[in-house]
Scaffold this active site. Sequence first.
Site, PDB file in Angstrom:
ATOM      1  N   GLY A  73     -32.915   4.245  -5.021  1.00  0.00           N
ATOM      2  CA  GLY A  73     -32.780   2.839  -4.659  1.00  0.00           C
ATOM      3  C   GLY A  73     -33.658   2.491  -3.471  1.00  0.00           C
ATOM      4  O   GLY A  73     -34.258   1.408  -3.416  1.00  0.00           O
ATOM      5  N   THR A  74     -33.747   3.398  -2.524  1.00  0.00           N
ATOM      6  CA  THR A  74     -34.578   3.161  -1.341  1.00  0.00           C
ATOM      7  C   THR A  74     -36.028   2.938  -1.749  1.00  0.00           C
ATOM      8  O   THR A  74     -36.693   2.021  -1.264  1.00  0.00           O
ATOM      9  CB  THR A  74     -34.477   4.363  -0.380  1.00  0.00           C
ATOM     10  OG1 THR A  74     -33.110   4.504   0.027  1.00  0.00           O
ATOM     11  CG2 THR A  74     -35.359   4.182   0.842  1.00  0.00           C
ATOM     12  N   ASN A 156     -22.837  -3.251   0.581  1.00  0.00           N
ATOM     13  CA  ASN A 156     -22.340  -1.881   0.418  1.00  0.00           C
ATOM     14  C   ASN A 156     -21.150  -1.562   1.307  1.00  0.00           C
ATOM     15  O   ASN A 156     -20.366  -0.674   1.002  1.00  0.00           O
ATOM     16  CB  ASN A 156     -23.461  -0.875   0.676  1.00  0.00           C
ATOM     17  CG  ASN A 156     -24.290  -1.200   1.892  1.00  0.00           C
ATOM     18  OD1 ASN A 156     -24.834  -2.295   2.010  1.00  0.00           O
ATOM     19  ND2 ASN A 156     -24.391  -0.266   2.814  1.00  0.00           N
ATOM     20  N   GLN A 184     -25.538  -1.653  -5.116  1.00  0.00           N
ATOM     21  CA  GLN A 184     -24.079  -1.596  -5.174  1.00  0.00           C
ATOM     22  C   GLN A 184     -23.533  -2.438  -6.317  1.00  0.00           C
ATOM     23  O   GLN A 184     -22.466  -2.146  -6.860  1.00  0.00           O
ATOM     24  CB  GLN A 184     -23.468  -2.081  -3.855  1.00  0.00           C
ATOM     25  CG  GLN A 184     -23.683  -1.151  -2.684  1.00  0.00           C
ATOM     26  CD  GLN A 184     -22.935   0.159  -2.818  1.00  0.00           C
ATOM     27  OE1 GLN A 184     -21.899   0.247  -3.477  1.00  0.00           O
ATOM     28  NE2 GLN A 184     -23.443   1.202  -2.192  1.00  0.00           N
ATOM     29  N   SER A 204     -30.034   1.984  -8.197  1.00  0.00           N
ATOM     30  CA  SER A 204     -30.078   3.417  -7.879  1.00  0.00           C
ATOM     31  C   SER A 204     -29.191   4.193  -8.850  1.00  0.00           C
ATOM     32  O   SER A 204     -28.062   3.773  -9.147  1.00  0.00           O
ATOM     33  CB  SER A 204     -29.576   3.618  -6.450  1.00  0.00           C
ATOM     34  OG  SER A 204     -29.336   4.990  -6.213  1.00  0.00           O
ATOM     35  N   GLY A 205     -29.674   5.344  -9.312  1.00  0.00           N
ATOM     36  CA  GLY A 205     -28.927   6.132 -10.288  1.00  0.00           C
ATOM     37  C   GLY A 205     -27.571   6.610  -9.803  1.00  0.00           C
ATOM     38  O   GLY A 205     -26.564   6.501 -10.498  1.00  0.00           O
ATOM     39  N   HIS A 206     -27.548   7.124  -8.562  1.00  0.00           N
ATOM     40  CA  HIS A 206     -26.326   7.824  -8.157  1.00  0.00           C
ATOM     41  C   HIS A 206     -25.177   6.900  -7.780  1.00  0.00           C
ATOM     42  O   HIS A 206     -24.081   7.365  -7.456  1.00  0.00           O
ATOM     43  CB  HIS A 206     -26.614   8.833  -7.040  1.00  0.00           C
ATOM     44  CG  HIS A 206     -26.891   8.251  -5.701  1.00  0.00           C
ATOM     45  ND1 HIS A 206     -25.983   8.331  -4.667  1.00  0.00           N
ATOM     46  CD2 HIS A 206     -27.954   7.587  -5.213  1.00  0.00           C
ATOM     47  CE1 HIS A 206     -26.502   7.750  -3.596  1.00  0.00           C
ATOM     48  NE2 HIS A 206     -27.691   7.293  -3.897  1.00  0.00           N
ATOM     49  N   THR A 242     -46.106  11.732 -12.490  1.00  0.00           N
ATOM     50  CA  THR A 242     -45.567  12.142 -13.792  1.00  0.00           C
ATOM     51  C   THR A 242     -44.094  11.773 -13.883  1.00  0.00           C
ATOM     52  O   THR A 242     -43.319  12.069 -12.973  1.00  0.00           O
ATOM     53  CB  THR A 242     -45.775  13.656 -13.991  1.00  0.00           C
ATOM     54  OG1 THR A 242     -47.171  13.921 -13.909  1.00  0.00           O
ATOM     55  CG2 THR A 242     -45.238  14.124 -15.338  1.00  0.00           C
ATOM     56  N   CYS A 330     -22.100   7.329  14.131  1.00  0.00           N
ATOM     57  CA  CYS A 330     -22.157   7.928  15.456  1.00  0.00           C
ATOM     58  C   CYS A 330     -23.283   8.941  15.415  1.00  0.00           C
ATOM     59  O   CYS A 330     -23.110  10.052  14.956  1.00  0.00           O
ATOM     60  CB  CYS A 330     -20.828   8.599  15.778  1.00  0.00           C
ATOM     61  SG  CYS A 330     -20.781   9.269  17.422  1.00  0.00           S
TER      62      CYS A 330
HETATM   63  N1  PLP Z   1     -29.190  -0.319  -1.071  1.00  0.00           N
HETATM   64  C1  PLP Z   1     -27.853  -0.269  -0.970  1.00  0.00           C
HETATM   65  C2  PLP Z   1     -27.086  -1.542  -0.922  1.00  0.00           C
HETATM   66  C3  PLP Z   1     -27.187   0.946  -0.893  1.00  0.00           C
HETATM   67  O1  PLP Z   1     -25.861   0.980  -0.777  1.00  0.00           O
HETATM   68  C4  PLP Z   1     -27.964   2.140  -0.928  1.00  0.00           C
HETATM   69  C5  PLP Z   1     -27.310   3.461  -0.792  1.00  0.00           C
HETATM   70  O2  PLP Z   1     -26.296   3.582  -0.143  1.00  0.00           O
HETATM   71  C6  PLP Z   1     -29.354   2.043  -1.073  1.00  0.00           C
HETATM   72  C7  PLP Z   1     -29.932   0.799  -1.133  1.00  0.00           C
HETATM   73  C8  PLP Z   1     -30.220   3.264  -1.154  1.00  0.00           C
HETATM   74  O3  PLP Z   1     -30.125   3.873  -2.408  1.00  0.00           O
HETATM   75  P1  PLP Z   1     -30.557   5.418  -2.576  1.00  0.00           P
HETATM   76  O4  PLP Z   1     -29.477   6.235  -1.964  1.00  0.00           O
HETATM   77  O5  PLP Z   1     -30.674   5.625  -4.060  1.00  0.00           O
HETATM   78  O6  PLP Z   1     -31.861   5.584  -1.904  1.00  0.00           O
END
Ligand code: PLP
Length: 388
Positions: A73-74, A156, A184, A204-206, A242, A330
Amino acid sequence: MNKPSIYMDHAASTPTDPRVVEAMLPYFTEIYGNASGMHRQARASARALDDARQQVADVLGCSPREVVFTACGTESDNLAIRGAAWAQKLAGKGQHLITTPIEHHAVSHTFDQLCDKFGFEQTVAPVDKFGVVNPADIEAAIRPDTVLVSVMMANNEVGSVQPVAEIGAITRAKGIIFHTDAVQAAAYLPLNVDDLNVDLLAISGHKIYAPKGVGILYVRKNTPLLPALTGGGHEHNRRPGTENVPYIAGIATALTLIEANRAAENARVAALRDRLIAGVLGAVPGSQLTGHPAHRLPNNASFVFEGCEADAILMHLDLAGVQAASGSACTTGMPTASHVLTAMGVPFELALSALRLSLGHQTTDADIDTVLALLPDIVQKIRALNPA
Ligand code: PLP
């Protein structure tokens, strides 16, 4: 007595659905060719890629050519924001960006870098006490040189759902590129990109029961986007490298499964969430719900507790077998209040008490009962140790 193991941190990550694992398995050992090649193995990988792209396109209501697979996702957020901002700047369209104060750091730090190091300017529109942005504030922030707006679909930390379609109608009318971080939201909210009026959408997959290390970026046709990576022509020149076929098959399967079960699962999880929220607010004096009471993700129950540090709550919950998260971090020994809660006007001390319980596929009624039995005592115990 066996300690329970209750996972209430699905907003941080989800387990991979066994059906997703099954869909991935052939692409490790049986079909492993490089999808760019000409031979039978390669063609089989290319077919798997095409199928996955079509599956994603079906859920997003877009063309397969508008689907870009990434590594998380990042990366999707980074590619969308940096790619669109730079493409527009290089085309002489302007360098003003608009966002909100509640974005994930994958978005906000990308905006900050563009502004601090590369001469872009940003307007951060406010949110209300529920963590919701007002489309009128986005509209008011638009300037003649505005090239990109980014507003997340759902937060999130507190789960508040943003008026993305309304904001998209504004940006569309003005010809401004609109990105939404749907990381999210994807497990719960409808993702039709035309209904949402978005040009760029990150997944994001996870967070959707696929593995870590794979993501999706939807890129509307004709949206200017400078690739972050240079290399081969993969992903229609948007993201060379790839293709990770097993993970791509996994995320496409996960998204398809989510879409098929969305209505039923949302109703199930929302009922559990509502019981959890009502139970906590009823049984824990000095507790408050954070985020919007109605427009929130079906799986998000987030709170603050007067006179009670989140880290202590998390530690006690973990000892009792319940895995949850706080909104504060923290890092250097100094507690930092969540930027989301701060933007919502939650006082610093109270923000340090933020607890997020995020439910998911495996959450049961019994899990809710257990947490409701544990939490009031835990909060009371912590307060008794720190009466100040
Ligand atoms: N954007 C949101 C709103 C998220 O909650 C997260 C992960 O917590 C991300 C982006 C980043 O996703 P990833 O962990 O797949 O890089």
